[in-house]
Design an enzyme around this catalytic site. Structure first.
Site, PDB file in Angstrom:
ATOM      1  N   SER A  98       8.666  34.824 -24.116  1.00  0.00           N
ATOM      2  CA  SER A  98       7.816  33.690 -23.711  1.00  0.00           C
ATOM      3  C   SER A  98       7.229  33.807 -22.314  1.00  0.00           C
ATOM      4  CB  SER A  98       8.608  32.388 -23.821  1.00  0.00           C
ATOM      5  OG  SER A  98       8.783  32.024 -25.166  1.00  0.00           O
ATOM      6  N   LYS A 101       3.546  33.568 -22.017  1.00  0.00           N
ATOM      7  CA  LYS A 101       2.847  32.286 -21.944  1.00  0.00           C
ATOM      8  C   LYS A 101       2.175  32.080 -20.581  1.00  0.00           C
ATOM      9  CE  LYS A 101       5.514  29.598 -25.352  1.00  0.00           C
ATOM     10  NZ  LYS A 101       6.483  30.564 -25.892  1.00  0.00           N
ATOM     11  N   SER A 156       8.833  25.594 -23.593  1.00  0.00           N
ATOM     12  CA  SER A 156       8.334  26.858 -24.147  1.00  0.00           C
ATOM     13  C   SER A 156       7.909  26.673 -25.595  1.00  0.00           C
ATOM     14  CB  SER A 156       9.412  27.955 -24.033  1.00  0.00           C
ATOM     15  OG  SER A 156       8.832  29.230 -24.009  1.00  0.00           O
TER      16      SER A 156
END
Length: 432
Positions: A98, A101, A156
């Site tokens: 993640s 991101k 997330s």
């Protein structure tokens, strides 16, 4: 039945084709020497950053690096100057989880006003990966953009990422734009296949690239605000009794936020296949450091090792020499000269050589390039004509007659001379 023999080309055709190839190679070699040289260049940010071992250049009185670091790749750098203070194999491509991101936010966040409301559809929540982290977005309900971004940074939430991606024109368009953004930031280790960082074969980034994404993102006030938020209220579904919208608390999954002194953010990540990743930024005494740790021995160690590297970085201020640097975003090709660099080498105008102009083409080199192109065109036409003559002429045809004809050859020769005279008289053009 005899197997068919491979058709062999006449020697003259082979020689002509070879001549065309040589001429084309000559043109490319003359016109684009810098492009050829780039293939053998050093790692982005400095030659030492391309080495797998730990890189540090201590001066007198410098503290020792933390012991027991297990991250397969890590980097610590000064956010303002871009100086890399120490690193281990920072260009090693690894699954980012993640932390990718950050690139998603840096790409999409500036596009929508934070107060904009969007009603989520069922299609926007389809195709979420199995086991994805979710913030709890519901279909057929409106959400403000700022709530969706809190879902991205704090929880997330892959569901929030998918909704924002569809608002941006779709998953594939967002992936393409993220890859373009990575290229603009000179993050060459990154391959984007999903906007949320979900495990996919071939999706990779590096400690160096993730640090670039964090540095770029923190220049945006909204990005900086979201990644620094510890808790928030997130819109829920409709209460069945009252019909009113509910809400619930969400908390940032970054375990250092609020615990490490001066920590700003930025993003953590973890999947079973990818392992743990973390990029953080901390400010102390007017100095901001960036740290990235990828794939230590266990998930919890990613925070311990990031914190110990930050401690070392603040203590090492002025006591180490940089081992590399974080590169700046590549400039957009706005001028005529920069736009010309986007053209194929044989289409670029001549560039004058001189102080401050780099290794541009001099008139002689441009003449060679034009002449080489003309010869290559003639050779190719000759090959095509010979093939046509061989295919269409009867067995008792006129031997030795060229398919292109003497008249055609004279025309091509005249054309080559015209190109050569034009190149000589035109000379180098001053950039506009």
């Amino acid at each position: 039945m005899q197997p068919e023999r491979a058709q062999q080309k006449p020697p003259s055709v082979t020689r002509a084709a070879a001549g065309a190839t040589v001429c084309a190679a000559l043109v490319l070699t003359v016109v684009a020497p810098s492009a050829l040289a780039q293939d053998s260049g050093h790692a982005v940010g400095g030659e030492r950053l391309g080495r797998p071992a730990v890189q540090v250049a201590p001066l007198a009185g410098a503290p020792a690096l933390p012991s027991g670091l297990t991250g397969r790749s890590w980097l610590i750098a000064d956010a303002a100057t871009g100086e890399v203070l120490a690193a281990r194999d920072p260009h090693l491509p690894l699954p980012p989880a993640s932390t990718l991101k950050m690139l998603f936010a840096d790409t999409v966040l500036p596009k929508f006003d934070r107060a904009l409301e969007h009603k989520v559809t069922t299609a926007e929540l389809a195709d979420l990966g199995v086991g994805s982290s979710l913030v709890g977005v519901k279909e057929d309900l409106p959400y403000r953009v700022e709530d969706l971004w809190r879902g991205v940074f704090l929880s997330s939430g892959n569901d929030a990422v998918h909704v924002l991606s569809h608002m941006n024109g779709g998953i594939q368009r967002t992936v393409t734009e993220m890859q373009e953004r990575a290229r603009a930031l000179q993050a060459g280790d990154t391959k984007v296949l999903s906007p949320d960082g979900y495990d996919m074969d071939g999706q990779v980034s590096s400690a160096y690239d993730l640090t670039l994404f964090a540095r770029a993102g923190l220049r945006n006030a909204d990005f900086r605000s979201y990644c620094a938020t510890r808790t928030a209220r997130f819109p829920g579904g409709l209460d069945k009794l009252t019909g009113r919208r509910t809400s619930f608390d969400i908390a940032n999954t970054d375990r250092l936020l609020g615990k490490y002194p001066g920590l700003i953010g930025v993003k953590n990540g973890y999947t079973t296949n990818a392992g743990a990743t973390f990029t953080g930024a901390a400010e102390r005494g007017g100095r901001t450091l960036l740290v990235t740790v990828m794939h230590p021995e266990s998930q919890g160690k990613v925070y311990d090792e990031a914190a110990s590297l930050l401690d070392w970085g603040f203590a090492a201020t002025g006591k180490v020499q940089p081992v590399g640097r974080l590169v700046d975003e590549a400039p957009s090709p706005t001028s005529e000269a920069e736009a010309a660099e986007q053209l194929p080498p044989w289409s670029r105008p001549p560039l004058p050589a001189g102080p401050g102009t780099g290794s541009g083409l001099v008139p002689a080199a441009w003449t060679v390039a034009v002449l080489g192109t003309a010869v290559a065109v003639w050779a190719t036409a000759h090959v095509v004509a010979r093939r046509r003559r061989t295919a269409t002429a009867p067995a008792h045809g006129r031997g030795g007659a060229s398919g292109i004809g003497g008249r055609g050859r004279r025309h091509l020769a005249r054309r080559a001379r015209v190109l050569l005279r034009t190149a000589r008289t035109r000379g180098p053009r001053a950039p506009r």
